[in-house]
Design an enzyme around this catalytic site. Structure first.
Site, PDB file in Angstrom:
ATOM      1  N   CYS A 137       0.810  -1.223   0.000  1.00 36.37           N
ATOM      2  CA  CYS A 137       0.000   0.000   0.000  1.00 36.37           C
ATOM      3  C   CYS A 137       0.841   1.271   0.000  1.00 36.37           C
ATOM      4  O   CYS A 137       0.610   2.180  -0.795  1.00 36.37           O
ATOM      5  CB  CYS A 137      -0.990  -0.006   1.165  1.00 36.37           C
ATOM      6  N   HIS A 155      -1.982   1.183   7.133  1.00 40.92           N
ATOM      7  CA  HIS A 155      -2.466   1.010   5.756  1.00 40.92           C
ATOM      8  C   HIS A 155      -2.792   2.394   5.217  1.00 40.92           C
ATOM      9  O   HIS A 155      -3.157   3.301   5.964  1.00 40.92           O
ATOM     10  CB  HIS A 155      -3.714   0.113   5.723  1.00 40.92           C
ATOM     11  N   HIS A 195      -6.089   1.270  -3.798  1.00 39.68           N
ATOM     12  CA  HIS A 195      -5.008   0.849  -2.914  1.00 39.68           C
ATOM     13  C   HIS A 195      -4.523  -0.555  -3.244  1.00 39.68           C
ATOM     14  O   HIS A 195      -5.139  -1.276  -4.023  1.00 39.68           O
ATOM     15  CB  HIS A 195      -5.455   0.929  -1.455  1.00 39.68           C
TER      16      HIS A 195
END
Length: 191
Positions: free
Chosen positions: A98, A148, A160
């Site tokens: 990510c 994240h 993502h």
């Protein structure tokens, strides 16, 4: 080789913390047999096999970032990775995580941003949800400890690299599908 793993320890079985791309400047801090302790230009330390350093260890190539494109769109650049498999520490179309997706999207625009989600959050300015713009970032996890990160697309959607349920890839989906029980915050890297 175009991509070389940078590991947490001088062992092929150690966690891959990031990847070094061909032509990327690395500061050589220590040599130890077949391994070198290096630091990336975005200040990320780790061990890399010396075979990946090239003929002049520690040399800094002059053209590792493209010319800056202030009018470029990081989401457009991130879409080049659509469908790429999720890989912890990855930074290429063969595998990316990510924060690597955010890092590489900006890097393709000639902008150097931090490597990890929590570092990216710290480098950005908070944005109220009602003021979000496409390309802003959604941070997941406790404040200051994002684990994240995703691009905000608008209309409740994000882009993502996710490893949900043990497998994953780069994709677009509703924020609510990714949110789960995580606290979220919105930030902007560049004004």
């Amino acid at each position: 080789m175009d991509v070389a793993p940078v590991r947490a320890g001088p062992d092929d079985g150690a966690e891959q913390v990031t990847q070094a791309l061909r032509g990327e400047p690395l500061t050589l801090e220590e040599m130890g047999g077949d391994w070198a302790w290096v630091r990336t230009a975005y200040d990320y330390p780790g061990w890399i096999r010396t075979v990946h350093l090239g003929p002049v260890p520690g040399a800094v190539p002059r053209t590792w970032l493209p010319e800056p494109r202030p009018d470029g769109d990081p989401v457009v650049e991130a879409r080049a990775y659509l469908g790429a498999p999720y890989e912890w520490g990855g930074m290429s179309e063969r595998g990316i995580d990510c924060s690597g997706l955010v890092h590489m999207a900006h890097r393709r625009l000639g902008r150097l941003v931090p490597r990890d989600a929590h570092q990216q959050e710290a480098a950005a300015a908070p944005v109220a949800e009602q003021d979000l713009q496409g390309g802003d970032l959604v941070c997941f996890g406790p404040p200051g400890q994002a684990h994240h990160i995703a691009f905000w697309l608008g209309q409740g959607r994000i882009f993502h690299a996710t490893q949900r349920e043990g497998t994953g890839c780069v994709l677009e989906e509703p924020l609510e599908k990714a949110r789960g029980q995580h606290a979220i915050r919105f930030v902007r890297l560049f004004k």
